[in-house]
Design an enzyme around this catalytic site. Structure first.
Site, short mmCIF file in Angstrom:
data_model
loop_
_atom_site.label_atom_id
_atom_site.label_comp_id
_atom_site.label_asym_id
_atom_site.label_seq_id
_atom_site.Cartn_x
_atom_site.Cartn_y
_atom_site.Cartn_z
N ASP A 32 130.46 64.12 58.95
CA ASP A 32 130.90 62.73 58.78
C ASP A 32 129.66 61.88 58.50
O ASP A 32 128.72 61.87 59.28
CB ASP A 32 131.56 62.26 60.08
N GLU A 78 134.26 71.75 50.07
CA GLU A 78 133.19 71.83 49.08
C GLU A 78 133.75 72.14 47.70
O GLU A 78 133.31 71.59 46.70
CB GLU A 78 132.17 72.89 49.49
#
Length: 201
Positions: A103, A183
């Site tokens: 985060d 990703e």
């Protein structure tokens, strides 16, 4: 599950003897989510031990179950906060730390909550071997730029690798071939994946 730990009781300082039954290096992933990276590393490097840590137990379940289903014995998970890692590991018990797509905590008031802030580097230093390695991957430009500046300004941090696009780094292809679901989504959107490697000295 037998490979998920909710308490440090009896395991701190004893991972090699009481759980892994070997002396292979221990690599810790902080904020592992569903454990995709921890599992993939475990498959790729069976001669190393991998532990994923995350505060959200339901997310850990997927990775923990995969290790069991595939019969892999070189992985474990901790359900806990990143701030508590020194409760689970003795000094020098960990060889490397991975921080993958954390985060970004974009508000300035949240800087010390970033998993690559000085606060957390000091925590990693408590459990890493002297000169232990921290790997950092992110798609976030602002977080990466902030982290690099922070690394360069902090004493006791040796910046070994600073890569703003892993797809252009031939020497990173083997380890960067491991990709999480998120990703893959970032890459599909054309976002560059950035990577830094530091040693805490």
């Amino acid at each position: 599950m037998p490979n998920v730990f909710l308490s440090p009781e009896g395991i701190k300082g004893n991972w090699h003897e009481r759980y892994f039954n070997n002396q292979n290096p221990i690599i810790l992933e902080v904020g592992c989510g569903r454990g995709e990276y921890t599992v993939s590393l475990g498959r790729k490097y069976p001669d190393q031990n991998f532990i994923g840590l995350d505060a959200k137990g339901p997310r850990l379940w997927r990775g923990a179950k995969t290790y069991i289903d595939e019969g892999m014995r070189n992985g474990a998970f901790i359900c806990g906060l990143a701030e508590t890692i020194a409760d689970y590991f003795a000094p020098g018990e960990v060889s490397e730390v991975w921080v993958t797509f954390p985060d970004p905590q974009p508000k300035p008031s949240r800087e010390q909550q970033r998993l690559v802030s000085k606060r957390f580097l000091d925590l990693y230093r408590q459990v890493l071997k002297p000169g232990g390695i921290v790997h950092f991957k992110t798609d976030n430009d602002e977080l990466f730029a902030w982290a690099i500046q922070s690394f360069e300004q902090n004493r006791g941090v040796d910046l070994l690798k600073n890569c703003e696009d892993v797809d252009k780094a031939l020497d990173l292809k083997e380890i960067m071939s491991i990709q999480t679901k998120y990703e893959m989504l970032f890459r599909a959107k054309g976002q560059k994946i950035k990577y830094a490697k530091i040693a805490l000295v």
